[in-house]
Design a protein around this motif. Structure first.
Motif, PDB file in Angstrom:
ATOM      1  N   ALA A 552       0.833  -1.213   0.000  1.00  0.00           N
ATOM      2  CA  ALA A 552       0.000   0.000   0.000  1.00  0.00           C
ATOM      3  C   ALA A 552       0.861   1.253   0.000  1.00  0.00           C
ATOM      4  CB  ALA A 552      -0.927  -0.016   1.208  1.00  0.00           C
ATOM      5  N   ASP A 553       1.942   1.247   0.765  1.00  0.00           N
ATOM      6  CA  ASP A 553       2.837   2.407   0.776  1.00  0.00           C
ATOM      7  C   ASP A 553       3.490   2.614  -0.587  1.00  0.00           C
ATOM      8  OD1 ASP A 553       2.294   3.087   3.372  1.00  0.00           O
ATOM      9  OD2 ASP A 553       4.151   2.270   4.217  1.00  0.00           O
ATOM     10  N   LYS A 554       3.796   1.536  -1.277  1.00  0.00           N
ATOM     11  CA  LYS A 554       4.381   1.653  -2.615  1.00  0.00           C
ATOM     12  C   LYS A 554       3.363   2.259  -3.594  1.00  0.00           C
ATOM     13  CE  LYS A 554       8.144  -0.447  -1.262  1.00  0.00           C
ATOM     14  NZ  LYS A 554       9.425   0.291  -1.083  1.00  0.00           N
ATOM     15  N   ILE A 555       2.100   1.881  -3.452  1.00  0.00           N
ATOM     16  CA  ILE A 555       1.067   2.435  -4.332  1.00  0.00           C
ATOM     17  C   ILE A 555       0.853   3.912  -4.051  1.00  0.00           C
ATOM     18  CG2 ILE A 555      -1.369   2.284  -4.981  1.00  0.00           C
ATOM     19  CD1 ILE A 555      -1.230  -0.706  -4.306  1.00  0.00           C
ATOM     20  N   VAL A 556       0.838   4.269  -2.770  1.00  0.00           N
ATOM     21  CA  VAL A 556       0.717   5.689  -2.407  1.00  0.00           C
ATOM     22  C   VAL A 556       1.832   6.488  -3.064  1.00  0.00           C
ATOM     23  CG1 VAL A 556       0.881   7.346  -0.512  1.00  0.00           C
ATOM     24  CG2 VAL A 556      -0.523   5.289  -0.245  1.00  0.00           C
ATOM     25  N   ALA A 557       3.043   5.970  -3.011  1.00  0.00           N
ATOM     26  CA  ALA A 557       4.171   6.675  -3.622  1.00  0.00           C
ATOM     27  C   ALA A 557       3.994   6.792  -5.133  1.00  0.00           C
ATOM     28  CB  ALA A 557       5.470   5.942  -3.299  1.00  0.00           C
ATOM     29  N   GLN A 558       3.499   5.745  -5.783  1.00  0.00           N
ATOM     30  CA  GLN A 558       3.300   5.796  -7.225  1.00  0.00           C
ATOM     31  C   GLN A 558       2.242   6.832  -7.603  1.00  0.00           C
ATOM     32  OE1 GLN A 558       2.631   2.035  -9.182  1.00  0.00           O
ATOM     33  NE2 GLN A 558       1.962   2.980 -11.098  1.00  0.00           N
TER      34      GLN A 558
END
Length: 566
Positions: A552-558
């Motif tokens: 989820a944190d990776k998606i937020v960053a994307q």
């Protein structure tokens, strides 16, 4: 109906809930599509027939069977439909998925689990691979799960514990049965180190949820108080309350559509009236459970993906994991103990045992061979289901019994003693003959090919399983148990499933990258247990939760990071 979202999550269990909550909290619009209904606490009643003998909370095997492939003694493969069989790989088709029905005993992986190949070397016949991330990468998210999902327990000094960034769990341990003390005493006498087990069950009210009621009907049952840390009770309810997450039950996703460049353009699903709907999103997250996630990708062919979405290397569905290991049990007849101990054993029907052994997480025993990965032993109550337990009393050593002999057998079984069981977990080694594909003939109710699951296993699973089971038998006998049984099996446990879309740094040997984004599809993530290249020697749920928060944190960053108003 809004069809334009920042993120569309397919599946609402342990892999989908953390993504939905995190993205909603970060200020993004999220849609969760769940094929089953939306049950709440008042819908979870302690009915053994509804829970365990009928399809109240799972998919109908008549409408949605799987095909299981097994190997016979001559090395030939044969297959059968799960309809009208004893096999079912459905564990919870409803909002929150199978996390509604878990037992909630939680173990972290250990650093060694992330480097199985580097630490122990290749294993002939197994497709062992190191993880592209380390324990240190996942540790903050294990800690996050403790607080967000609600984990109760106590940390003790222990020679086999993994590193932690916090001193203790956020909630005190759940109530313990006297068996816990007896296990501690027996292990001390044997020179072993019993380990208090954490549970994803609230021991006191918190986060708008009630605490455990200790009724004894836990694993395989939904929680009527909300104490169990299901994705629904702990995460999705909060995501919806944010106003930025919508959950659509009865949304049966049939296909992910992609364009000529390989990006997903929209999701197609059947609504409650079985009308085809579609959803557009910037990012798509697949979290259907390992078997069904692989099946959906294989069904989602397109111009760029004739073998299935993200499957140009042919690895979708491959290296499927279950859980290897053994099991056992022991019976404690009250007449063998003094009155005080017998009275204690009879009481506390719903308190947990909460004990484990990890002395052989790595087996360094010359009699067993070179040092190699071992596993975990959990001590748990025999499942309380009275119908199933009574049915097992219909036979004795002489065969089928009935009438007064059966009455006497039932009376003795239920009133003169009680049993505990052992579950021993070790790595289910990934092999070529354990995978998901599409069946060429059998279709579901909607005329889609069903998943065919080949369930081959590596002999190492059995060897380690027997070793652990025999160690557990030593403890049971030291405690004074009779009729002690210990065994290992190559049959896959149908409630512990992972793999099928393993992650890694090399697109030639993995489906996902280290962030769990598909190598070939830049707007597709997979956040359920499919990502795991090896499963470790513990149940998967805590790791799935933790990794889903990381994804989820990776998606937020994307998407550009947290929005200021979030």
């Amino acid at each position: 109906m809004n069809t334009d979202f920042d993120v569309c999550v397919i599946g609402s269990g342990a892999g989908g809930g953390p993504v939905a909550l995190t993205l909603a909290q970060a200020g993004y619009s999220v849609l969760v599509l769940e094929k089953g209904p939306w049950f709440n606490e008042q819908d979870f009643y302690k009915d053994e027939l509804a829970c365990c003998l009928r399809e109240t909370y799972t998919a109908s095997l008549k409408d949605e069977p799987h095909v299981i492939e097994k190997e016979d003694d001559d090395g030939n493969w044969y297959s059968h439909s799960t309809y009208r069989s004893s096999d079912s790989f459905w564990n919870g088709n409803c909002v929150g998925g199978s996390s509604n029905f878990m037992s909630g005993f939680f173990h972290r992986l250990k650093p060694v689990d992330f480097q199985l190949k580097s630490r122990f070397g290749p294993i002939k016949g197994a497709n062992v691979a190191d993880w592209p991330i380390s324990y240190e990468d996942l540790e903050p998210y294990y800690t996050k799960v403790e607080h967000e999902v609600g984990v109760s327990g106590r940390v003790v000094k222990h020679p086999h514990s993994e590193p932690r960034s916090t001193k203790d769990y956020p909630y005190p341990p759940t109530a313990e049965h006297p068996f816990a003390t007896y296990i501690d005493e027996a292990c001390t006498e044997l020179g072993y180190h019993s380990l208090p087990m954490a549970r994803a069950i609230l021991s006191k009210p918190a986060m708008g949820r009630e605490s455990c009621s200790y009724n004894g009907f836990c694993g395989a049952y939904g929680c009527a108080t909300g104490a169990k840390g299901s994705a629904r009770a702990a995460l999705l309810n909060r995501a919806v309350a944010s106003g930025r997450c919508e959950v659509r039950p009865h949304a049966n996703v049939t296909r992910l559509r992609s364009d000529a460049k390989g990006r997903i353009t929209h999701v197609e699903y059947l609504d409650a009236q079985e009308q085809t709907q579609h959803v557009n999103a910037k990012i798509y997250v697949l979290a259907c459970q390992a078997i069904e996630s692989a099946r959906l990708l294989l069904l989602s062919t397109g111009e760029k993906y004739p073998q299935g979405l993200a499957n140009s290397n042919g690895l979708v569905g491959k290296n499927l994991l279950f859980a290897g290991g053994g099991a056992g049990s022991g019976r404690f007849n009250y007449a063998r103990f003094d009155a005080q101990k017998a009275t204690a054993l009879k009481q506390y029907p719903g308190a947990f045992i909460n004990r484990a052994l990890q002395d052989w997480y790595v087996i360094d025993d010359p009699d067993f061979g070179p040092a190699q990965k071992g596993g975990t032993i959990d001590f748990v109550h025999l499942h309380p289901n009275p119908v199933a337990r009574a049915t097992r009393q219909l036979r004795n050593r002489q065969g089928l019994i009935w009438g007064k002999p059966l009455q006497q057998q039932l009376k003795s079984y239920f009133s003169e003693g009680r049993s505990i069981k052992v579950e021993a977990f070790c790595d289910w080694l990934p092999i070529d003959d354990c995978f998901v594909s599409l069946d060429k003939t059998l279709k579901d109710k909607w005329q889609r090919p069903v998943a065919k699951v080949r369930t081959g296993f590596h002999v190492r699973n059995l060897q380690v399983g027997w070793y652990l089971a025999n160690k557990s038998a030593e403890v049971l006998k030291k405690m004074g148990a009779e009729d002690v049984l210990a065994f290992a099996s190559g049959s896959p446990p149908t409630n512990l499933i992972a793999g099928g879309c393993r992650f890694g740094d090399d697109p030639k040997t993995s489906v996902l990258n280290a962030d769990c984004r598909a190598h070939e599809v830049d707007n597709l993530y997979v956040s359920d247990g499919s990502f795991m290249p090896t499963g470790g020697s513990v149940p998967y749920t805590w790791t799935i939760y933790a990794n889903a928060f990381r994804v989820a944190d990776k998606i937020v960053a994307q998407l550009g990071g947290w929005k200021k108003y979030a």
